[in-house]
Design a protein around this motif. Structure first.
Motif, PDB file in Angstrom:
ATOM      1  N   THR A  51     -52.820 -56.031 -50.387  1.00 60.94           N
ATOM      2  CA  THR A  51     -52.821 -54.571 -50.250  1.00 60.94           C
ATOM      3  C   THR A  51     -51.437 -54.045 -50.634  1.00 60.94           C
ATOM      4  O   THR A  51     -50.567 -54.809 -51.016  1.00 60.94           O
ATOM      5  CB  THR A  51     -53.191 -54.158 -48.820  1.00 60.94           C
ATOM      6  N   THR A  52     -51.229 -52.739 -50.506  1.00 60.46           N
ATOM      7  CA  THR A  52     -49.926 -52.178 -50.855  1.00 60.46           C
ATOM      8  C   THR A  52     -49.487 -51.183 -49.798  1.00 60.46           C
ATOM      9  O   THR A  52     -50.289 -50.716 -48.985  1.00 60.46           O
ATOM     10  CB  THR A  52     -49.953 -51.519 -52.252  1.00 60.46           C
ATOM     11  N   SER A  53     -48.211 -50.882 -49.809  1.00 62.20           N
ATOM     12  CA  SER A  53     -47.661 -49.884 -48.893  1.00 62.20           C
ATOM     13  C   SER A  53     -46.622 -49.075 -49.642  1.00 62.20           C
ATOM     14  O   SER A  53     -46.075 -49.523 -50.652  1.00 62.20           O
ATOM     15  CB  SER A  53     -47.041 -50.547 -47.666  1.00 62.20           C
ATOM     16  N   ILE A  54     -46.374 -47.883 -49.123  1.00 60.82           N
ATOM     17  CA  ILE A  54     -45.385 -47.010 -49.758  1.00 60.82           C
ATOM     18  C   ILE A  54     -44.708 -46.179 -48.673  1.00 60.82           C
ATOM     19  O   ILE A  54     -45.362 -45.732 -47.732  1.00 60.82           O
ATOM     20  CB  ILE A  54     -46.053 -46.129 -50.841  1.00 60.82           C
ATOM     21  N   LEU A  55     -43.390 -46.032 -48.781  1.00 61.50           N
ATOM     22  CA  LEU A  55     -42.651 -45.152 -47.887  1.00 61.50           C
ATOM     23  C   LEU A  55     -42.892 -43.735 -48.361  1.00 61.50           C
ATOM     24  O   LEU A  55     -42.547 -43.384 -49.490  1.00 61.50           O
ATOM     25  CB  LEU A  55     -41.155 -45.492 -47.911  1.00 61.50           C
ATOM     26  N   LEU A  56     -43.534 -42.936 -47.526  1.00 60.28           N
ATOM     27  CA  LEU A  56     -43.859 -41.557 -47.899  1.00 60.28           C
ATOM     28  C   LEU A  56     -42.583 -40.719 -47.982  1.00 60.28           C
ATOM     29  O   LEU A  56     -41.552 -41.072 -47.380  1.00 60.28           O
ATOM     30  CB  LEU A  56     -44.835 -40.959 -46.880  1.00 60.28           C
ATOM     31  N   PRO A  57     -42.616 -39.620 -48.711  1.00 61.62           N
ATOM     32  CA  PRO A  57     -41.422 -38.768 -48.831  1.00 61.62           C
ATOM     33  C   PRO A  57     -40.893 -38.342 -47.459  1.00 61.62           C
ATOM     34  O   PRO A  57     -41.669 -38.040 -46.547  1.00 61.62           O
ATOM     35  CB  PRO A  57     -41.935 -37.553 -49.617  1.00 61.62           C
ATOM     36  N   LEU A  58     -39.578 -38.339 -47.340  1.00 65.55           N
ATOM     37  CA  LEU A  58     -38.922 -37.895 -46.110  1.00 65.55           C
ATOM     38  C   LEU A  58     -38.821 -36.377 -46.176  1.00 65.55           C
ATOM     39  O   LEU A  58     -38.074 -35.844 -46.998  1.00 65.55           O
ATOM     40  CB  LEU A  58     -37.545 -38.541 -45.978  1.00 65.55           C
ATOM     41  N   LEU A  59     -39.560 -35.693 -45.324  1.00 69.97           N
ATOM     42  CA  LEU A  59     -39.688 -34.238 -45.421  1.00 69.97           C
ATOM     43  C   LEU A  59     -38.965 -33.528 -44.276  1.00 69.97           C
ATOM     44  O   LEU A  59     -38.998 -33.991 -43.135  1.00 69.97           O
ATOM     45  CB  LEU A  59     -41.169 -33.860 -45.421  1.00 69.97           C
ATOM     46  N   PRO A  60     -38.339 -32.368 -44.553  1.00 73.64           N
ATOM     47  CA  PRO A  60     -37.591 -31.661 -43.509  1.00 73.64           C
ATOM     48  C   PRO A  60     -38.474 -31.207 -42.352  1.00 73.64           C
ATOM     49  O   PRO A  60     -38.051 -31.287 -41.195  1.00 73.64           O
ATOM     50  CB  PRO A  60     -36.973 -30.468 -44.237  1.00 73.64           C
ATOM     51  N   GLN A  62     -40.770 -32.671 -41.043  1.00 73.29           N
ATOM     52  CA  GLN A  62     -41.088 -33.844 -40.220  1.00 73.29           C
ATOM     53  C   GLN A  62     -39.803 -34.531 -39.768  1.00 73.29           C
ATOM     54  O   GLN A  62     -39.803 -35.713 -39.449  1.00 73.29           O
ATOM     55  CB  GLN A  62     -41.970 -34.820 -41.002  1.00 73.29           C
ATOM     56  N   ASN A  63     -38.717 -33.755 -39.747  1.00 76.15           N
ATOM     57  CA  ASN A  63     -37.397 -34.253 -39.330  1.00 76.15           C
ATOM     58  C   ASN A  63     -36.945 -35.483 -40.112  1.00 76.15           C
ATOM     59  O   ASN A  63     -36.229 -36.317 -39.586  1.00 76.15           O
ATOM     60  CB  ASN A  63     -37.383 -34.540 -37.824  1.00 76.15           C
ATOM     61  N   TYR A  64     -37.388 -35.592 -41.345  1.00 73.14           N
ATOM     62  CA  TYR A  64     -37.021 -36.699 -42.228  1.00 73.14           C
ATOM     63  C   TYR A  64     -37.375 -38.064 -41.639  1.00 73.14           C
ATOM     64  O   TYR A  64     -36.754 -39.070 -41.958  1.00 73.14           O
ATOM     65  CB  TYR A  64     -35.533 -36.634 -42.590  1.00 73.14           C
ATOM     66  N   GLU A  65     -38.362 -38.092 -40.774  1.00 77.69           N
ATOM     67  CA  GLU A  65     -38.773 -39.367 -40.177  1.00 77.69           C
ATOM     68  C   GLU A  65     -39.565 -40.184 -41.184  1.00 77.69           C
ATOM     69  O   GLU A  65     -40.425 -39.653 -41.889  1.00 77.69           O
ATOM     70  CB  GLU A  65     -39.609 -39.124 -38.920  1.00 77.69           C
ATOM     71  N   PRO A  66     -39.290 -41.487 -41.243  1.00 76.72           N
ATOM     72  CA  PRO A  66     -40.024 -42.324 -42.193  1.00 76.72           C
ATOM     73  C   PRO A  66     -41.472 -42.517 -41.739  1.00 76.72           C
ATOM     74  O   PRO A  66     -41.757 -42.665 -40.553  1.00 76.72           O
ATOM     75  CB  PRO A  66     -39.256 -43.649 -42.155  1.00 76.72           C
ATOM     76  N   ARG A  67     -42.366 -42.473 -42.703  1.00 72.49           N
ATOM     77  CA  ARG A  67     -43.782 -42.787 -42.466  1.00 72.49           C
ATOM     78  C   ARG A  67     -44.218 -43.699 -43.594  1.00 72.49           C
ATOM     79  O   ARG A  67     -43.901 -43.457 -44.752  1.00 72.49           O
ATOM     80  CB  ARG A  67     -44.636 -41.519 -42.434  1.00 72.49           C
ATOM     81  N   ILE A  68     -44.943 -44.721 -43.254  1.00 70.88           N
ATOM     82  CA  ILE A  68     -45.354 -45.715 -44.228  1.00 70.88           C
ATOM     83  C   ILE A  68     -46.870 -45.672 -44.356  1.00 70.88           C
ATOM     84  O   ILE A  68     -47.589 -45.759 -43.356  1.00 70.88           O
ATOM     85  CB  ILE A  68     -44.857 -47.109 -43.815  1.00 70.88           C
ATOM     86  N   LEU A  69     -47.346 -45.503 -45.602  1.00 70.87           N
ATOM     87  CA  LEU A  69     -48.772 -45.512 -45.902  1.00 70.87           C
ATOM     88  C   LEU A  69     -49.159 -46.921 -46.321  1.00 70.87           C
ATOM     89  O   LEU A  69     -48.530 -47.513 -47.193  1.00 70.87           O
ATOM     90  CB  LEU A  69     -49.085 -44.526 -47.035  1.00 70.87           C
ATOM     91  N   LEU A  70     -50.174 -47.443 -45.693  1.00 70.05           N
ATOM     92  CA  LEU A  70     -50.703 -48.768 -45.984  1.00 70.05           C
ATOM     93  C   LEU A  70     -52.099 -48.576 -46.543  1.00 70.05           C
ATOM     94  O   LEU A  70     -52.939 -47.932 -45.899  1.00 70.05           O
ATOM     95  CB  LEU A  70     -50.732 -49.581 -44.687  1.00 70.05           C
ATOM     96  N   CYS A  71     -52.355 -49.027 -47.754  1.00 71.99           N
ATOM     97  CA  CYS A  71     -53.687 -48.836 -48.335  1.00 71.99           C
ATOM     98  C   CYS A  71     -54.154 -50.076 -49.073  1.00 71.99           C
ATOM     99  O   CYS A  71     -53.361 -50.915 -49.466  1.00 71.99           O
ATOM    100  CB  CYS A  71     -53.765 -47.595 -49.202  1.00 71.99           C
ATOM    101  N   GLY A  72     -55.465 -50.123 -49.229  1.00 72.44           N
ATOM    102  CA  GLY A  72     -56.109 -51.246 -49.885  1.00 72.44           C
ATOM    103  C   GLY A  72     -57.382 -51.638 -49.159  1.00 72.44           C
ATOM    104  O   GLY A  72     -58.344 -52.065 -49.766  1.00 72.44           O
ATOM    105  N   SER A  73     -57.396 -51.479 -47.858  1.00 70.39           N
ATOM    106  CA  SER A  73     -58.606 -51.766 -47.089  1.00 70.39           C
ATOM    107  C   SER A  73     -59.459 -50.509 -47.041  1.00 70.39           C
ATOM    108  O   SER A  73     -59.080 -49.469 -47.572  1.00 70.39           O
ATOM    109  CB  SER A  73     -58.233 -52.226 -45.684  1.00 70.39           C
ATOM    110  N   ALA A  74     -60.592 -50.605 -46.388  1.00 66.19           N
ATOM    111  CA  ALA A  74     -61.509 -49.467 -46.325  1.00 66.19           C
ATOM    112  C   ALA A  74     -60.905 -48.280 -45.587  1.00 66.19           C
ATOM    113  O   ALA A  74     -61.280 -47.143 -45.832  1.00 66.19           O
ATOM    114  CB  ALA A  74     -62.819 -49.893 -45.667  1.00 66.19           C
ATOM    115  N   GLU A  75     -59.966 -48.532 -44.694  1.00 67.34           N
ATOM    116  CA  GLU A  75     -59.362 -47.446 -43.917  1.00 67.34           C
ATOM    117  C   GLU A  75     -57.838 -47.480 -44.042  1.00 67.34           C
ATOM    118  O   GLU A  75     -57.177 -48.299 -43.416  1.00 67.34           O
ATOM    119  CB  GLU A  75     -59.762 -47.557 -42.446  1.00 67.34           C
TER     120      GLU A  75
END
Length: 178
Positions: A51-60, A62-75
Motif C-alpha cells: 500500500t502507500t501513504s502520504i503526508l497530507l499538506p500542513l494547513l494553517p 489545522q494548526n499545521y498538524e501532520p496527518r498521514i493518509l494511508l491508502c490501498g486497502s478497501a478503506e
C-alpha cells in the motif's frame, strides 16, 4: 514508508507507517528514541509494503498538524501522529466504485499531492487486474472522486512504478512490472 515532521517541541520526528509488531512508532531526533504513536491499522493489508501513504499538506486552519493518509486497502485511513489519542480513522467521504466492483482495494499504487492540495491516487491493481482509473482525495472536505473516463490511464502502472508532480502541474507516471 517514512514521513518527517516536527513535533510540538519543535524537534524532528520520523514516523514509520509500516507497523513494527502491532504498533506504529516515530523516531525522535532529540532523544534518539522511538515514541509509541498508535496501534497498527486493523486492516492487515496495511501491515506490509503493498500500500502507500502520504503526508497530507500542513494547513494553517489545522494548526499545521501532520496527518498521514494511508491508502490501498478497501478503506483508506488517516492518522494525526501528534494527537493526544492517535488512531487510524477512516476517511469519511464515500468512494465511487471502480469498474463496478464493490472492492476498492488497490495495491502497488501511487499517490501525489497536487497544486490544489488534493491527493491524486493512481496505478496499482486489484483482484480483477490493473486499475487505470484515477481517484482524487480532497483533504479539505474529506471526500473522494473518481475521474471520468477521459482521466483514465492508458498504461498499467503497478509494482515498481512512480507518479511525480511536474513543475507545470501535470503528473508524470512511469514504470511498472509489465
Amino acid at each position: 514508508r517514512l514521513h518527517l515532521f516536527r513535533n510540538y517541541q519543535g524537534y524532528g520526528e520520523v514516523f514509520c507507517v509500516t507497523p513494527m509488531g502491532n504498533r506504529c512508532y516515530a523516531w525522535q531526533q532529540a532523544t534518539s528514541t522511538w515514541r509509541d504513536v498508535a496501534a497498527a491499522p486493523a486492516d492487515t493489508e496495511y501491515h506490509g509494503f503493498r500500500t502507500t501513504s502520504i503526508l497530507l499538506p500542513l494547513l494553517p486552519h489545522q494548526n499545521y498538524e501532520p496527518r498521514i493518509l494511508l491508502c490501498g486497502s478497501a478503506e483508506p485511513r488517516v492518522l494525526n501522529p501528534l494527537s493526544p489519542t492517535p488512531g487510524w480513522e477512516p476517511t469519511s467521504g464515500p468512494r465511487q466504485p471502480i469498474r463496478g466492483s464493490a472492492s476498492r482495494k488497490r495495491i502497488h499504487l501511487n499517490a501525489v499531492i497536487l497544486p490544489t492540495m488534493d491527493v491524486m491516487v493512481c496505478g496499482g491493481f486489484d483482484d480483477a487486474g490493473p486499475v487505470r482509473e484515477v481517484e482524487i482525495y480532497r483533504p479539505a472536505s474529506d471526500s473522494w472522486t473518481t475521474l471520468p473516463a477521459a482521466g483514465t490511464a492508458t498504461v498499467d502502472r503497478n509494482y515498481h512504478s512512480v507518479a511525480l508532480l511536474m513543475p507545470d502541474g501535470r503528473v508524470w507516471t512511469a514504470g511498472g512490472n509489465d
